[in-house]
Design a protein around this motif. Structure first.
Motif, PDB file in Angstrom:
ATOM      1  N   PHE A 103      -4.733  32.633  -7.500  1.00  0.00           N
ATOM      2  CA  PHE A 103      -3.471  33.379  -7.594  1.00  0.00           C
ATOM      3  C   PHE A 103      -3.478  34.252  -8.853  1.00  0.00           C
ATOM      4  O   PHE A 103      -3.121  35.431  -8.814  1.00  0.00           O
ATOM      5  N   ALA A 104      -3.997  33.692  -9.957  1.00  0.00           N
ATOM      6  CA  ALA A 104      -4.065  34.474 -11.210  1.00  0.00           C
ATOM      7  C   ALA A 104      -4.960  35.693 -11.013  1.00  0.00           C
ATOM      8  O   ALA A 104      -4.653  36.794 -11.458  1.00  0.00           O
ATOM      9  N   THR A 105      -6.057  35.504 -10.285  1.00  0.00           N
ATOM     10  CA  THR A 105      -6.976  36.640 -10.053  1.00  0.00           C
ATOM     11  C   THR A 105      -6.308  37.700  -9.193  1.00  0.00           C
ATOM     12  O   THR A 105      -6.425  38.893  -9.453  1.00  0.00           O
ATOM     13  N   LEU A 106      -5.565  37.263  -8.193  1.00  0.00           N
ATOM     14  CA  LEU A 106      -4.818  38.226  -7.357  1.00  0.00           C
ATOM     15  C   LEU A 106      -3.919  39.098  -8.229  1.00  0.00           C
ATOM     16  O   LEU A 106      -3.765  40.280  -8.004  1.00  0.00           O
ATOM     17  N   LEU A 107      -3.350  38.453  -9.264  1.00  0.00           N
ATOM     18  CA  LEU A 107      -2.388  39.173 -10.126  1.00  0.00           C
ATOM     19  C   LEU A 107      -3.101  39.894 -11.264  1.00  0.00           C
ATOM     20  O   LEU A 107      -2.465  40.492 -12.116  1.00  0.00           O
TER      21      LEU A 107
ATOM     22  N   ASN B 228      -2.443  32.650   2.563  1.00  0.00           N
ATOM     23  CA  ASN B 228      -1.278  31.765   2.483  1.00  0.00           C
ATOM     24  C   ASN B 228      -1.263  31.150   1.083  1.00  0.00           C
ATOM     25  O   ASN B 228      -2.154  30.366   0.747  1.00  0.00           O
ATOM     26  N   PRO B 229      -0.273  31.491   0.237  1.00  0.00           N
ATOM     27  CA  PRO B 229      -0.248  30.977  -1.154  1.00  0.00           C
ATOM     28  C   PRO B 229      -0.373  29.459  -1.212  1.00  0.00           C
ATOM     29  O   PRO B 229      -0.891  28.910  -2.173  1.00  0.00           O
ATOM     30  N   LEU B 230       0.076  28.765  -0.159  1.00  0.00           N
ATOM     31  CA  LEU B 230       0.001  27.284  -0.190  1.00  0.00           C
ATOM     32  C   LEU B 230      -1.457  26.813  -0.201  1.00  0.00           C
ATOM     33  O   LEU B 230      -1.754  25.686  -0.569  1.00  0.00           O
ATOM     34  N   ASN B 231      -2.374  27.696   0.215  1.00  0.00           N
ATOM     35  CA  ASN B 231      -3.803  27.302   0.224  1.00  0.00           C
ATOM     36  C   ASN B 231      -4.553  27.828  -1.000  1.00  0.00           C
ATOM     37  O   ASN B 231      -5.764  27.671  -1.103  1.00  0.00           O
ATOM     38  N   LEU B 232      -3.831  28.518  -1.884  1.00  0.00           N
ATOM     39  CA  LEU B 232      -4.502  29.130  -3.047  1.00  0.00           C
ATOM     40  C   LEU B 232      -4.577  28.144  -4.204  1.00  0.00           C
ATOM     41  O   LEU B 232      -3.680  27.317  -4.387  1.00  0.00           O
TER      42      LEU B 232
ATOM     43  N   ASP C 273      -9.611  43.555  -7.740  1.00  0.00           N
ATOM     44  CA  ASP C 273      -9.141  42.196  -8.073  1.00  0.00           C
ATOM     45  C   ASP C 273      -8.641  41.458  -6.845  1.00  0.00           C
ATOM     46  O   ASP C 273      -8.929  40.279  -6.628  1.00  0.00           O
ATOM     47  N   ALA C 274      -7.902  42.180  -5.992  1.00  0.00           N
ATOM     48  CA  ALA C 274      -7.386  41.532  -4.775  1.00  0.00           C
ATOM     49  C   ALA C 274      -8.567  41.169  -3.874  1.00  0.00           C
ATOM     50  O   ALA C 274      -8.606  40.079  -3.282  1.00  0.00           O
TER      51      ALA C 274
END
Ligand SMILES: Nc1ncnc2c1ncn2[C@@H]1O[C@H](COP(=O)(O)OP(=O)(O)OP(=O)(O)O)[C@@H](O)[C@H]1O
Length: 495
Positions: A205-209, A196-200, A317-318
């Motif tokens: 988030f940068a690492t996900l990308l 849930n992005p609200l918990n990131l 990365d994900a």
């Protein structure tokens, strides 16, 4: 049963034994001297001949001896590591054994008092029926399961986690290759890799990308955009102006709009374009893991279960972003629960990190390495234990590997791996590490507080299907052939 006698000089750590019976390395023996019983471990077996030694260079001499039908006298010797006195306290021997001291195989009773006292069974001592039970409470000092490929790491994880769940333990496996997900592991709780992005955090988030901190402008644009998106979204949710499903649908447009807003004055247009590309690319590949309706990841972890997150469809990365997110939330939540009993994660968790040489690599700064390092240092007090698994120990960050007090080491042949493991362990000796090459599949050296003495164990075979087990090719070909013949009118397989 006497198997031989001490010969030559000995110390309180080690003795050499001239054998009259065959034994293999990994067997336990007992020496009785100075009114003490001392337990020893055979670490090396050597053979030789007083008549035909290394100095002999004349092949004809051997041929003549063989032709005369005379047997060449040979001897077999064992190097024995002296472990402890069988005095209940398992203290170090005060004196070395003298030459001529008889050596016998340790009895099952002697061995059971040392190796069968733990909480859960992991296997049996090699060459005996003595079961080895490990002390579960010592797992808060973390565990490393290390071995060459195909030696039995996954089998060990499956046996250990199943049996932990049977004593109401909570295990969380980050299933890198999808081996445990939908397997026959008891008390399995499969968890979808949703975030849930609200918990990131912006870093996660940068690492996900796959936006690295050293891409400073991209990183700055993304951080600002994501922080602004979180603030605005939380405000809207609080006022009831948006719901979670709408966020799932509009997330791409909302976050891209934010990128636009925060990079208005950026001189480097290419950085902004790169951020947009990475967001588009990520959401094209992984939109299914982003879910605003997903609760806190910690709520998905169940007690008395082997909780498995299948990461096999994601790239490194994900995986790094998801694993670090879980590690951060677990540690934080356990701390909260320690402070105020009514909130946070209410039970200890043992977290299995596979491919530790990738996620905890000494050559890269993954987010997982940061949070695993935090847990390695702080986790014990909060009931969070790491179980790291790797077939390339020399690739693991040494600060983390050296904090793994407990080790289960299966067959390991690579000299540099063995050297690295020895250097990062203060409870492993050279002779035990040397013997790792001689282990068979499923055989392991177990050291640390989970056992009272170094144990040479045949790990129990996991009874059930594991996706990673070596396929039975003959069976699979036979089954496929039958299916093809059965459906040959319909399917044109195999043409
Ligand atoms: N304790 C054991 N007793 C009997 N067979 C075992 C044992 N451990 C592993 N095996 C067998 O050895 C094979 C490899 O086991 P496993 O997949 O656990 O090894 P691994 O080290 O995890 O391999 P990889 O590095 O490829 O993941 C499997 O077929 C498994 O059934």
């Amino acid at each position: 049963m006497i198997i031989g006698y001490v010969v030559g000089s000995a110390t309180t750590q080690e003795a050499n034994v001239l054998l009259e019976k065959k034994v293999r390395s990994g067997y336990y023996v007992t020496l009785e001297y100075d009114d003490e019983k001392v337990l020893g471990l055979v670490t090396l077996i050597t053979t030789g001949s007083p008549l035909v030694d290394d100095s002999l260079n004349d092949i004809e001499l051997i041929q003549r001896i063989k032709q005369m039908g005379n047997k060449i006298p040979i001897y077999m010797k064992a190097k024995v590591k002296l472990l402890c006195k069988l005095d209940g306290k398992l203290s170090q021997p005060d004196l070395p054994p003298v030459a001529g001291t008889p050596v016998r195989l340790a009895t099952n009773e002697e061995l059971s008092t040392i190796f069968s006292e733990g909480t859960i069974r992991i296997g049996k001592l090699i060459g005996s029926d003595v079961e080895v039970r490990i002390r579960v409470n010592a797992l808060t000092r973390h565990l490393a399961i290390l071995a060459a490929t195909g030696s039995g790491k996954s089998n060990t994880v499956a046996v250990l986690s199943s049996r932990l769940s049977e004593v109401f333990g909570s295990v969380l496996i980050f299933d890198y290759h999808g081996e445990y997900y939908e397997s026959d592991i008891k008390n399995l709780n499969d968890i979808e890799p949703k975030i849930n992005p609200l918990n990131l955090t912006p870093d996660e988030f940068a690492t996900l990308l796959e936006i690295r901190e050293n891409a400073t402008i991209q990183y700055r644009i993304l951080r600002r955009a994501f922080k602004s998106f979180l603030e605005e979204t939380r405000e809207k949710l609080k006022n009831g102006n948006v719901n979670y499903n709408e966020l799932n649908i509009n997330f791409r447009n909302l976050i891209l709009k934010k990128v636009d807003e925060v990079s208005k004055n950026e001189k480097r247009k290419d950085s902004k374009d790169e951020v947009i590309n990475k967001i588009e690319d990520f959401l094209d590949r992984y939109s299914e893991i982003i879910d605003f309706t997903a609760g806190d990841v910690v709520d998905k972890i169940k007690i008395g279960k082997v909780n498995v997150i299948n990461l096999s469809s994601l790239d490194e990365d994900a995986i790094d972003a998801i694993v670090s997110h879980y590690l951060r939330k677990i540690l934080t939540s356990r701390k909260e629960n320690k402070m105020k009993r009514k909130i946070g994660l209410r039970f200890p968790v043992l977290v299995v990190i596979e491919e530790a040489h990738v996620l905890l690599s000494k050559d890269s700064n993954t987010l997982t390495k940061h949070w695993a390092g935090r847990i390695a240092r702080e986790g014990r007090k909060f009931g969070v234990g790491l179980i790291i698994v790797s077939q390339r120990p020399k690739g693991i960050d040494e600060n983390i590997l050296s904090q793994m007090t407990n080790k289960i080491i299966l067959k390991m042949v690579e000299p540099s791996d063995k050297k690295y493991v020895l250097e990062t362990s203060d409870n492993l000796s050279e002779d035990i590490v040397e013997g790792l090459s001689a282990l068979d599949t499923g055989e392991a050296v177990i050291v640390g507080n989970i056992v009272r003495m170094p144990a040479i164990v045949k790990i129990d075979k996991f009874e059930g299907k594991l996706a990673g087990s070596d396929p039975n090719l003959i069976e699979e070909w036979k089954r496929a052939k039958e299916e093809i013949e059965e459906h040959s009118d319909v399917l044109n397989w195999g043409e």
